[in-house]
Design an enzyme around this catalytic site. Structure first.
Site, mmCIF file in Angstrom:
data_model
loop_
_atom_site.group_PDB
_atom_site.id
_atom_site.type_symbol
_atom_site.label_atom_id
_atom_site.label_comp_id
_atom_site.label_asym_id
_atom_site.label_seq_id
_atom_site.Cartn_x
_atom_site.Cartn_y
_atom_site.Cartn_z
ATOM 1 N N SER A 55 20.258 4.703 -5.016
ATOM 2 C CA SER A 55 20.182 5.732 -3.988
ATOM 3 C C SER A 55 20.375 5.011 -2.669
ATOM 4 O O SER A 55 19.515 4.230 -2.243
ATOM 5 C CB SER A 55 18.830 6.462 -4.019
ATOM 6 O OG SER A 55 18.750 7.409 -2.975
ATOM 7 N N SER A 56 21.517 5.236 -2.048
ATOM 8 C CA SER A 56 21.897 4.462 -0.866
ATOM 9 C C SER A 56 20.970 4.735 0.300
ATOM 10 O O SER A 56 20.191 5.699 0.309
ATOM 11 C CB SER A 56 23.338 4.798 -0.468
ATOM 12 O OG SER A 56 24.230 4.508 -1.514
ATOM 13 N N MET A 57 21.063 3.889 1.304
ATOM 14 C CA MET A 57 20.308 4.092 2.531
ATOM 15 C C MET A 57 20.672 5.459 3.111
ATOM 16 O O MET A 57 21.848 5.744 3.351
ATOM 17 C CB MET A 57 20.645 2.980 3.531
ATOM 18 C CG MET A 57 19.834 3.025 4.798
ATOM 19 S SD MET A 57 20.309 1.695 5.945
ATOM 20 C CE MET A 57 19.786 0.256 5.001
ATOM 21 N N PRO A 58 19.695 6.347 3.310
ATOM 22 C CA PRO A 58 20.013 7.709 3.768
ATOM 23 C C PRO A 58 20.858 7.760 5.035
ATOM 24 O O PRO A 58 21.741 8.614 5.155
ATOM 25 C CB PRO A 58 18.629 8.335 3.979
ATOM 26 C CG PRO A 58 17.772 7.643 2.956
ATOM 27 C CD PRO A 58 18.269 6.215 2.941
ATOM 28 N N PHE B 272 29.246 -0.126 -0.937
ATOM 29 C CA PHE B 272 29.001 0.560 -2.197
ATOM 30 C C PHE B 272 29.472 -0.287 -3.374
ATOM 31 O O PHE B 272 30.320 -1.178 -3.245
ATOM 32 C CB PHE B 272 29.726 1.913 -2.238
ATOM 33 C CG PHE B 272 29.036 2.999 -1.463
ATOM 34 C CD1 PHE B 272 28.032 3.754 -2.041
ATOM 35 C CD2 PHE B 272 29.376 3.256 -0.144
ATOM 36 C CE1 PHE B 272 27.377 4.743 -1.327
ATOM 37 C CE2 PHE B 272 28.737 4.241 0.587
ATOM 38 C CZ PHE B 272 27.736 4.996 -0.011
#
Length: 387
Positions: free
Chosen positions: A91-94, A237
């Site tokens: 879950s990537s950095m928001p 990514f």
């Protein structure tokens, strides 16, 4: 600990990274719903396992912070709490996610194709943005991840198990396409372009073997050509699984192997990689080349060593400080002289005015892909040589 989506939104907003158009979506979608009870937190000190069962407050603090949460290693073969070799889902950095979504500019009623469902959180944010009249289709290659995303999204998006490189023609055409996995330079799947309406936007990170990035925003014209420019957002990514390149294995190599060809260079080995524009240019002009840095103290070293490695041919180069001031010893082994290629590419970057990423242009058609630097000759398509 009292936490909620507002906790995360307030943190992102305080740092100036909350696009106004996406504030409502961020506050209405609970990230905690999409994060496994056991995951890994990526910190400056390293990767740390987190467990909701044994430390609910620590887990919640991580989930509602602007930080990367890793949710899978090694395609699922490494189980929690062990830390694997290659992260394969997260879950990537928001704030990074929101930067991409802002560039995507999804509007109410749009049909959106997402490549890489992951946890499903990004698809949920898009679904909240485009409203019930729109449609989100998200494609995930990993069946286990796809199944979990399907359950968490609970009908807010259509989750398809399959190769994201194929897109999903059944619900085309799309107004927007967003990839949360990186495509190799010269290999952006044309299916994404083909499944778009004229005027549609594709947001995709593009990488070389040497470096990740940049994020490219393509516009699809009526002839089925996608023309891209570098977006201002900076992201990192994981690669599309079908675009993965071998990771260099240095375990059996000696940085000072006496069989290597030696030379002296006045150029610092850091120069070609310290600037994002230089690093990208070198990556474009020197395909199938990865780099690693061994710090002083690692592997018993009294000084740092920079590696450039071609995992296909086995060629490698090390650059380390020499005895004389300003001199560095270059050792090159294998059929390629990687330092010669890297140094030549860096000089080319300098000769063209040290261009930033924003000067690059991308073109994708049904038959070819080109990358161009404004004011310079086109650079041929970069294809991984082992294919």
């Amino acid at each position: 600990m009292t936490t909620s989506p507002d906790t995360l939104a307030d943190a992102v907003q305080a740092d100036g990274n909350l696009p106004p158009a996406w504030a409502s979506s961020l506050r209405s979608v609970d990230r905690a719903r999409f994060i496994p009870d056991r995951a890994w937190l990526d910190t400056e000190a390293g990767v740390v396992p987190i467990d909701r069962g044994t430390d609910p407050d620590g887990w919640a603090e991580a989930v509602y912070s602007d930080r990367v949460l890793l949710t899978q290693f090694d395609d699922g073969s490494t189980t929690w709490p062990r830390i694997g070799h290659r992260p394969t889902s997260s879950s990537s950095m928001p704030s990074s996610m929101l930067g991409m979504l802002d560039a995507l500019d999804a509007q109410r009623g749009h049909r959106v194709l997402e490549i890489g469902a992951g946890t499903g959180y990004n698809a949920a944010l898009i679904a909240a943005q485009i409203g019930p009249a729109g449609q989100v289709v998200t494609v995930e290659v990993d069946p286990a991840l796809a199944g979990r995303a399907h359950r968490r999204l609970a009908g807010r998006a259509l989750v398809v198990t399959g190769d994201g490189g194929d897109g999903y023609a059944e619900t085309a055409p799309y107004d927007r396409v967003i990839a949360t996995a990186t495509a190799q330079l010269g290999k952006l799947p044309y299916a994404w372009v083909q499944q778009c309406r004229p005027g549609a936007v594709i947001i995709a990170p593009v990488r070389t073997d040497l470096t990740s990035g940049p994020l490219v925003r393509y516009r699809v014209d009526e002839n089925g050509t996608a023309l891209g420019k570098v977006a201002p957002q900076r992201v990192g990514f994981m690669e599309l699984r079908t675009h993965r390149c071998p990771l260099p294995d240095l375990d059996d190599l000696r940085w000072d192997d006496p069989c290597a060809e030696q030379a002296i260079t006045a150029m610092s080995p850091v120069d070609p990689i310290h600037d994002e524009g230089a690093r990208w240019t070198v990556g474009v002009r020197v395909p199938s080349c990865r780099w690693r840095f061994w710090k002083r103290g690692e592997h018993g070293l009294k000084h740092g060593v920079v590696w450039f490695v071609d995992p296909v041919t086995g060629s490698w180069t090390t650059v380390a400080p020499g005895n004389s001031s300003g001199a560095n010893i270059v050792r090159q082994f294998g059929p390629r002289r990687l330092w010669d290629e890297v140094e030549s590419a860096y000089r080319w970057w300098q000769e063209h005015g040290c261009p930033a990423l924003e000067r690059w242009r991308f073109e994708v058609t049904a038959t070819e892909q080109r990358i161009l630097l404004e004011g310079a000759d086109p650079i041929p398509n970069t294809i991984c040589p082992w294919e």
